[in-house]
Design a protein around this motif. Structure first.
Motif, PDB file in Angstrom:
ATOM      1  N   ASP A 120      -5.216   1.087  -5.960  1.00 18.74           N
ATOM      2  CA  ASP A 120      -5.395   0.868  -3.555  1.00 18.74           C
ATOM      3  C   ASP A 120      -4.643  -0.502  -3.694  1.00 18.74           C
ATOM      4  O   ASP A 120      -3.859  -0.560  -3.318  1.00 18.74           O
ATOM      5  N   THR A 121      -5.270  -1.666  -4.354  1.00 19.12           N
ATOM      6  CA  THR A 121      -4.595  -2.630  -4.190  1.00 19.12           C
ATOM      7  C   THR A 121      -3.391  -2.965  -4.856  1.00 19.12           C
ATOM      8  O   THR A 121      -2.614  -3.416  -3.706  1.00 19.12           O
ATOM      9  N   LEU A 122      -3.389  -2.733  -6.073  1.00 19.87           N
ATOM     10  CA  LEU A 122      -1.603  -2.479  -6.074  1.00 19.87           C
ATOM     11  C   LEU A 122      -0.628  -1.626  -5.251  1.00 19.87           C
ATOM     12  O   LEU A 122       0.387  -1.358  -4.952  1.00 19.87           O
ATOM     13  N   LEU A 123      -0.873  -0.532  -5.105  1.00 24.31           N
ATOM     14  CA  LEU A 123      -0.496   0.233  -4.479  1.00 24.31           C
ATOM     15  C   LEU A 123      -0.584  -0.295  -2.909  1.00 24.31           C
ATOM     16  O   LEU A 123       1.212  -0.631  -2.499  1.00 24.31           O
ATOM     17  N   THR A 177      -7.000   2.451  11.640  1.00 25.23           N
ATOM     18  CA  THR A 177      -6.787   0.575  11.251  1.00 25.23           C
ATOM     19  C   THR A 177      -7.840   0.258  10.232  1.00 25.23           C
ATOM     20  O   THR A 177      -8.120  -0.659   9.754  1.00 25.23           O
ATOM     21  N   TYR A 178      -7.999   0.998   9.340  1.00 20.29           N
ATOM     22  CA  TYR A 178      -9.349   1.186   8.246  1.00 20.29           C
ATOM     23  C   TYR A 178      -8.486   1.745   6.915  1.00 20.29           C
ATOM     24  O   TYR A 178      -7.185   2.752   7.325  1.00 20.29           O
ATOM     25  N   GLY A 179      -8.113   1.053   5.935  1.00 18.53           N
ATOM     26  CA  GLY A 179      -8.019   1.577   4.595  1.00 18.53           C
ATOM     27  C   GLY A 179      -6.577   1.140   4.182  1.00 18.53           C
ATOM     28  O   GLY A 179      -6.090   0.190   4.649  1.00 18.53           O
ATOM     29  N   VAL A 180      -5.904   1.912   2.864  1.00 13.61           N
ATOM     30  CA  VAL A 180      -5.135   1.690   2.303  1.00 13.61           C
ATOM     31  C   VAL A 180      -3.378   1.639   2.828  1.00 13.61           C
ATOM     32  O   VAL A 180      -2.988   0.772   3.104  1.00 13.61           O
ATOM     33  N   TRP A 181      -3.727   2.134   3.651  1.00 20.27           N
ATOM     34  CA  TRP A 181      -1.779   2.418   4.498  1.00 20.27           C
ATOM     35  C   TRP A 181      -2.305   1.476   5.661  1.00 20.27           C
ATOM     36  O   TRP A 181      -0.904   1.597   6.160  1.00 20.27           O
ATOM     37  N   ALA A 182      -3.563   1.709   6.602  1.00 19.47           N
ATOM     38  CA  ALA A 182      -3.477   0.309   7.645  1.00 19.47           C
ATOM     39  C   ALA A 182      -3.285  -0.782   7.024  1.00 19.47           C
ATOM     40  O   ALA A 182      -3.091  -1.605   7.935  1.00 19.47           O
ATOM     41  N   ALA A 183      -3.738  -1.117   6.083  1.00 17.68           N
ATOM     42  CA  ALA A 183      -3.601  -2.585   5.233  1.00 17.68           C
ATOM     43  C   ALA A 183      -2.045  -2.921   4.877  1.00 17.68           C
ATOM     44  O   ALA A 183      -1.642  -4.287   5.302  1.00 17.68           O
ATOM     45  N   VAL A 184      -1.139  -2.086   4.755  1.00 16.66           N
ATOM     46  CA  VAL A 184       0.520  -2.278   4.401  1.00 16.66           C
ATOM     47  C   VAL A 184       0.491  -2.677   5.497  1.00 16.66           C
ATOM     48  O   VAL A 184       1.749  -3.587   5.387  1.00 16.66           O
TER      49      VAL A 184
END
Length: 143
Positions: A12-15, A83-90
């Motif tokens: 997830d972090t790498l993505l 507002t949360y999750g991998v794609w929200a952090a992008v």
């Protein structure tokens, strides 16, 4: 069980970092090119545009990431749907990284020898060709 979560967290972090870095690269290089070419002595001198974009870049570079992330919650929800999750952090990562990368690319573009640009102009190159065939290839090692 903990190894699976560690592996998933790493992926997830790498993505998140990979996608936001790619988007920051795709947005930062054109932004840097506009900053360089619209500045004083640039091939598309536009002082007003240069000041506005420079102020925009400086504004987003000066805002701490956590404050920016919280301020972007409605925009993130609009773009991603959550507002949360991998794609929200992008979304906030990209918006935070783009101005930083644009400044790095701008410095590299400004280091290109002005004599090369003048030589290309003397040969009758269009401004777009100067950007594409002189500025970007010469600045590539710094970028």
């Amino acid at each position: 069980m903990w190894a699976e979560r560690l592996l998933q967290g790493t992926l997830d972090t790498l993505l998140m970092v990979g996608v936001s870095s790619l988007i920051a690269l795709l947005l930062g290089i054109p932004l840097a090119v506009v900053l360089v070419t619209s500045g004083k002595g640039g091939i598309y001198q536009a002082p007003t545009l240069n000041r506005l974009l420079g102020g925009f870049v400086n504004l987003f570079r000066s805002v701490p990431f956590l404050i920016l992330m919280v301020a972007l919650i409605p925009f993130t929800r609009l773009i991603v749907g959550t507002t949360y999750g991998v794609w929200a952090a992008v979304v906030p990562l990209t918006i935070a990284a783009t101005p930083f990368f644009a400044r790095i690319a701008e410095v590299s573009l400004r280091e290109v020898d002005h004599g090369l640009i003048e030589a290309a102009q003397a040969m009758g190159c269009r401004r777009w060709h100067i950007i594409w065939h002189v500025l970007l290839p010469e600045a590539r090692p710094g970028i």
